[in-house]
Every structure is written in C-alpha cells, then in structure tokens.
Design a protein around this motif. Sequence first.
Motif, PDB file in Angstrom:
ATOM      1  N   PHE A   1      -5.752  -7.985  -8.734  1.00 46.09           N
ATOM      2  CA  PHE A   1      -4.830  -6.846  -8.637  1.00 46.09           C
ATOM      3  C   PHE A   1      -5.005  -6.138  -7.300  1.00 46.09           C
ATOM      4  N   PHE A   2      -3.905  -5.541  -6.837  1.00 47.03           N
ATOM      5  CA  PHE A   2      -3.995  -4.499  -5.823  1.00 47.03           C
ATOM      6  C   PHE A   2      -4.394  -3.209  -6.543  1.00 47.03           C
ATOM      7  N   VAL A   3      -5.182  -2.413  -5.862  1.00 50.86           N
ATOM      8  CA  VAL A   3      -5.591  -1.138  -6.467  1.00 50.86           C
ATOM      9  C   VAL A   3      -5.437  -0.039  -5.428  1.00 50.86           C
ATOM     10  N   TYR A   4      -4.778   1.054  -5.879  1.00 51.16           N
ATOM     11  CA  TYR A   4      -4.724   2.247  -5.053  1.00 51.16           C
ATOM     12  C   TYR A   4      -5.322   3.395  -5.873  1.00 51.16           C
ATOM     13  N   ALA A   5      -6.345   4.037  -5.309  1.00 51.78           N
ATOM     14  CA  ALA A   5      -7.042   5.125  -6.020  1.00 51.78           C
ATOM     15  C   ALA A   5      -7.017   6.386  -5.171  1.00 51.78           C
TER      16      ALA A   5
ATOM     17  N   GLU B   1      -0.413  -2.360 -23.682  1.00 49.88           N
ATOM     18  CA  GLU B   1      -1.075  -3.528 -24.263  1.00 49.88           C
ATOM     19  C   GLU B   1      -2.536  -3.646 -23.826  1.00 49.88           C
ATOM     20  N   TYR B   2      -2.977  -2.800 -22.900  1.00 45.91           N
ATOM     21  CA  TYR B   2      -4.340  -2.890 -22.391  1.00 45.91           C
ATOM     22  C   TYR B   2      -5.191  -1.754 -22.930  1.00 45.91           C
ATOM     23  N   THR B   3      -6.488  -2.020 -23.040  1.00 43.86           N
ATOM     24  CA  THR B   3      -7.481  -0.996 -23.368  1.00 43.86           C
ATOM     25  C   THR B   3      -8.346  -0.798 -22.133  1.00 43.86           C
ATOM     26  N   PHE B   4      -8.324   0.423 -21.611  1.00 44.90           N
ATOM     27  CA  PHE B   4      -8.987   0.683 -20.344  1.00 44.90           C
ATOM     28  C   PHE B   4     -10.311   1.394 -20.559  1.00 44.90           C
ATOM     29  N   SER B   5     -11.208   1.114 -19.668  1.00 43.01           N
ATOM     30  CA  SER B   5     -12.424   1.909 -19.493  1.00 43.01           C
ATOM     31  C   SER B   5     -12.388   2.441 -18.075  1.00 43.01           C
ATOM     32  N   PRO B   6     -13.068   3.528 -17.786  1.00 45.42           N
ATOM     33  CA  PRO B   6     -12.996   4.074 -16.423  1.00 45.42           C
ATOM     34  C   PRO B   6     -13.396   3.035 -15.376  1.00 45.42           C
ATOM     35  N   PRO B   7     -12.548   2.779 -14.392  1.00 46.52           N
ATOM     36  CA  PRO B   7     -12.879   1.796 -13.354  1.00 46.52           C
ATOM     37  C   PRO B   7     -14.099   2.236 -12.540  1.00 46.52           C
ATOM     38  N   GLU B   8     -14.858   1.251 -12.119  1.00 47.87           N
ATOM     39  CA  GLU B   8     -16.034   1.537 -11.294  1.00 47.87           C
ATOM     40  C   GLU B   8     -15.618   1.630  -9.826  1.00 47.87           C
ATOM     41  N   ILE B   9     -14.668   2.459  -9.582  1.00 46.85           N
ATOM     42  CA  ILE B   9     -14.159   2.673  -8.218  1.00 46.85           C
ATOM     43  C   ILE B   9     -14.249   4.161  -7.952  1.00 46.85           C
ATOM     44  N   ASP B  10     -15.230   4.580  -7.189  1.00 53.29           N
ATOM     45  CA  ASP B  10     -15.450   6.004  -6.905  1.00 53.29           C
ATOM     46  C   ASP B  10     -14.795   6.377  -5.579  1.00 53.29           C
ATOM     47  N   VAL B  11     -14.011   7.417  -5.635  1.00 52.28           N
ATOM     48  CA  VAL B  11     -13.339   7.926  -4.443  1.00 52.28           C
ATOM     49  C   VAL B  11     -13.613   9.417  -4.356  1.00 52.28           C
ATOM     50  N   ALA B  12     -14.043   9.855  -3.184  1.00 54.85           N
ATOM     51  CA  ALA B  12     -14.328  11.274  -3.002  1.00 54.85           C
ATOM     52  C   ALA B  12     -13.055  12.094  -3.138  1.00 54.85           C
ATOM     53  N   VAL B  13     -13.224  13.366  -3.500  1.00 56.10           N
ATOM     54  CA  VAL B  13     -12.083  14.258  -3.678  1.00 56.10           C
ATOM     55  C   VAL B  13     -11.292  14.368  -2.373  1.00 56.10           C
ATOM     56  N   GLY B  14      -9.974  14.198  -2.490  1.00 58.95           N
ATOM     57  CA  GLY B  14      -9.100  14.295  -1.335  1.00 58.95           C
ATOM     58  C   GLY B  14      -8.984  13.016  -0.531  1.00 58.95           C
ATOM     59  N   ASN B  15      -9.655  11.961  -0.968  1.00 60.51           N
ATOM     60  CA  ASN B  15      -9.613  10.676  -0.252  1.00 60.51           C
ATOM     61  C   ASN B  15      -8.840   9.639  -1.060  1.00 60.51           C
ATOM     62  N   GLU B  16      -8.402   8.607  -0.373  1.00 58.20           N
ATOM     63  CA  GLU B  16      -7.698   7.496  -1.006  1.00 58.20           C
ATOM     64  C   GLU B  16      -8.440   6.200  -0.742  1.00 58.20           C
ATOM     65  N   LEU B  17      -8.171   5.200  -1.572  1.00 51.18           N
ATOM     66  CA  LEU B  17      -8.792   3.876  -1.402  1.00 51.18           C
ATOM     67  C   LEU B  17      -7.780   2.816  -1.813  1.00 51.18           C
ATOM     68  N   PHE B  18      -7.600   1.827  -0.930  1.00 49.09           N
ATOM     69  CA  PHE B  18      -6.679   0.726  -1.230  1.00 49.09           C
ATOM     70  C   PHE B  18      -7.467  -0.575  -1.188  1.00 49.09           C
ATOM     71  N   LEU B  19      -7.446  -1.297  -2.287  1.00 53.00           N
ATOM     72  CA  LEU B  19      -8.122  -2.595  -2.374  1.00 53.00           C
ATOM     73  C   LEU B  19      -7.075  -3.704  -2.455  1.00 53.00           C
TER      74      LEU B  19
ATOM     75  N   MET C   1       0.834  -1.195   0.000  1.00 55.45           N
ATOM     76  CA  MET C   1       0.000   0.000   0.000  1.00 55.45           C
ATOM     77  C   MET C   1       0.875   1.254   0.000  1.00 55.45           C
ATOM     78  N   SER C   2       1.931   1.227   0.800  1.00 57.95           N
ATOM     79  CA  SER C   2       2.835   2.387   0.827  1.00 57.95           C
ATOM     80  C   SER C   2       3.504   2.593  -0.521  1.00 57.95           C
ATOM     81  N   GLU C   3       3.887   1.499  -1.163  1.00 55.57           N
ATOM     82  CA  GLU C   3       4.529   1.590  -2.473  1.00 55.57           C
ATOM     83  C   GLU C   3       3.583   2.184  -3.506  1.00 55.57           C
ATOM     84  N   LEU C   4       2.339   1.687  -3.531  1.00 56.92           N
ATOM     85  CA  LEU C   4       1.374   2.191  -4.513  1.00 56.92           C
ATOM     86  C   LEU C   4       0.973   3.629  -4.197  1.00 56.92           C
ATOM     87  N   ARG C   5       0.954   3.972  -2.923  1.00 54.42           N
ATOM     88  CA  ARG C   5       0.641   5.363  -2.560  1.00 54.42           C
ATOM     89  C   ARG C   5       1.721   6.314  -3.116  1.00 54.42           C
TER      90      ARG C   5
END
Length: 443
Positions: A131-135, A100-118, A42-46
């Motif tokens: 995957f680990f996800v940091y948003a 190599e990937y084609t992305f669409s917007p992830p369905e992961i909503d994070v409020a402004v100024g906030n973080e999220l780690f999955l 989490m620290s690395e992705l942050r």
Amino acid sequence: MRQLSLRLRSISLAIVLLAFFAPFTVVILDEAYTDSLTQAKMSELRLMNLGLLSAFELDGDMPYMPEILYEEQLNLPGSGYLGIIVFRDKVIWQSASALEYTFSPPEIDVAVGNELFLESHTPSFEENASFFVYAFTAEFASSRDFEPVRFYIFNNKALFEDERNTFLNTTWQWIFTLCVALLIFIIVGISLVLLPVRKLIDEISQTSSGHKRQLEARYPVEFDSLKQSINGLLQTEAAQRIRYKNSLGDLAHSLKTPLAVASGSKGLTAEVYEALQQIDKIIKRQLKRASAGKLGWQQAINVLPVLHKLADAMDKVYQDKALTIELELDENTQFKGDETDLMELCGNLLDNACKAAKNRIIVSAETKNSWLTIKVEDDGPGIPDDKKLHLLERGTRLDAYTEGHGIGMALAADLVSIYEGRMRIEDSALGGACIILEFPNHD
C-alpha cells in the motif's frame, strides 16, 4: 576472415545502437512516469487526508465524523482507498470503504504537525498486499488537554502497478515500432549514401572488363580526387603499354636486319649458321615473352572458340594420324587475358599432345572458386616421373625429349608465370600425359 561490407557494418552498428537505445529509453521513461505518478499519488492522498482532518471534530473525548465524506473513494467499499483515525492509541474511526477490515493502530509514528508518505508498506490488516500510506498528526483539544490525533490514508498499489504496466506495454510497443521505422530509414539512408560508391565500383568493373577506357560518371566532390587518380593511372598505363610495344617492335626490326645479313653471308660454317639461327629464335622468344601478359584492364575472352580454331588447325596438320580431339568445356568458360597469349599457350600444348598421342586427345576447361583450369590429355607414352619436374624447371633443354612434350613448353611455362598461374604435369586416364594449367580468373 572475410570483411563485412560497409552496408552490413552500418546496418549492424545501427541495430546494436537501437538494441541499447530501446531498453535505455524505456527505463528512463518508466522512471520518469513512475516518479510523476508517485508524486501525483502523494498529492492525492494528502488531499484526502486533509479532507479527513477538516471533517473531524472532537467534543471533549467524543470524536465526530460525518457519515458521507466528500472524497468518494473513501465511501465506496473495494475502491482501494482506506482511511482510519487513531486517538489515544485506538482506532476510533475507519472509512466506509474499509468496513471489511479490522484495524489496529499502525506502527507509523508521525510527530505533531508533520506528514509522512510511504511508497511501499505492508500493513497488518492485509499482509499479502503493498500500500501507499500517507500519515499526518494534528492536535485537538480534549477534556484533558491538547492531544495528538493521527490520520492515515491507505491506497492499494495494485491499481498503481496496473496503470504502470499498461504504460510500459504501450511504451514498448511504440518504441519497437519507432526502432523498426528508424532502422528502415537508416537502411534507406545508407543505401542512398553508398549509391555513389556502388556506382563507382560498377564503373571500375566495366573499365576493368574493357567496356570503358576511363571513369566518366559524375560523383560527389569527395570522390573527385579518387576519380582523377584512377583516370590518370589508366591513361599512364595505356601510354606505357603503347611505348613498350613500340620499343619492342623497334628492337625486333633493329635486330632482324643484322641477323638476316649475317645469316645470308657466304662461307658460314654450319656451327656459325646454327648459332645465328639459335640467336634469332631466342630473340623472337624473348620478344614474345616480354610483350605477352595480361592487361590490367581488359575484357575476358571465351575459351571455346579459341580451342575450336586450334583443334581444326591440328586436324589439318596431323591428318595422317587421324587423331580424335575432344573438347569438354562450357561455352561460357572465359579466360581473363589476351587472346593471342591463350592461342599461343594452348597451341603449344595441343601441338605437343598431337605429336605424342596415338589416337585420342581430350582438352577440358572449367572455372571453379575463381580459378580457370585447362587440361590437355593424350593417350601417348606419357612422361616419366623423373622428367616431369625437369620439364617445368627454367633453363632445362625441353626439346631434348622425343615424346613431343618438350617443344613449346618453355614458352608455355613463361606465359603461365606471367599470368600468375600454375602449371602441373600428371598422368592422364588415357594412358599418356596430362598438362594442367590454372589461372586466377577473378576481377
């Protein structure tokens, strides 16, 4: 059901405890390592996300990102690290590592100024991987107003799982090695702890077999009271035996003189003389019976030399019958008791067999399952079935049978009973009687 020894019980308990300890320890270490590794991830992705945030610029409605980022993993295809930026619900940038990937917007909503780690997420662009996800969502000034810009860092968990599995395999190897080492130390420790116990058991066995009179070795202080108690018991038993034999000897001498005087008196009728002789026989028999018996602490004796002496004596006594006495036993066959008692017992049975036999007598002995079995067989007329049980009953006039088996049977039965043995009368393969004696021969 036979009880396990203290050594086996202790080792079994140690094995059970180690069997629980090893998996429990591995689980705890795995949990701790996984948590630590996850926090590090989490620290690395942050930090990567913060790098994207610091490098991103918005000029009106036009985003700007440098071609080469400071985070090397986002520049290298196949690194497992993917970065994307979403503005106005569109992916406006993706890292070089994600070409190599084609992305669409992830369905992961994070409020402004906030973080999220999955810790585990399956994205739409690769449904067969986790995957680990940091948003993180920040606001930037656009041509309209301050608008949210979303930053995402994806990291494939395959590398994480490989690292975790490597740690688990190494941990299992070291835990197994540690358990084996602990088990060896436990076995050695148990052996050292139980060494005084085995030493005590060995010395008690030597005392029981007659090689020692008392316990003499030095033991831990916990065994002092036990050692003193056993030595006191041995001394008391020896003293009582000496007093008992002395009392019997005094009684025998006290009765011998009056009986001799009474028997030597003149004018006695035949009935009175016979009665006095019968009293003398009864006293001798009862004194013999009282003084006979196995000692609690004595050395076992070999049976073969005793039977050889008896056979030689019977050959001389019954030389006119020209009997053949065969001895069938191993030279190491032993009787745990007094040699005089064995001589008296086998002598009576062999004498009866010689009186009843025509030509041949077989005396055999063997030890099996901690029991000594002695058989005396003859080729005489045998003993009728209706009289076999009567011969073993207490109080029966055993000398009433003219076949020869009655004489001495009462004393034999008494001696067998004293030694907690068994006595049976069966038919012999030679045609006569077979007297079977069985004695417990364990320590």
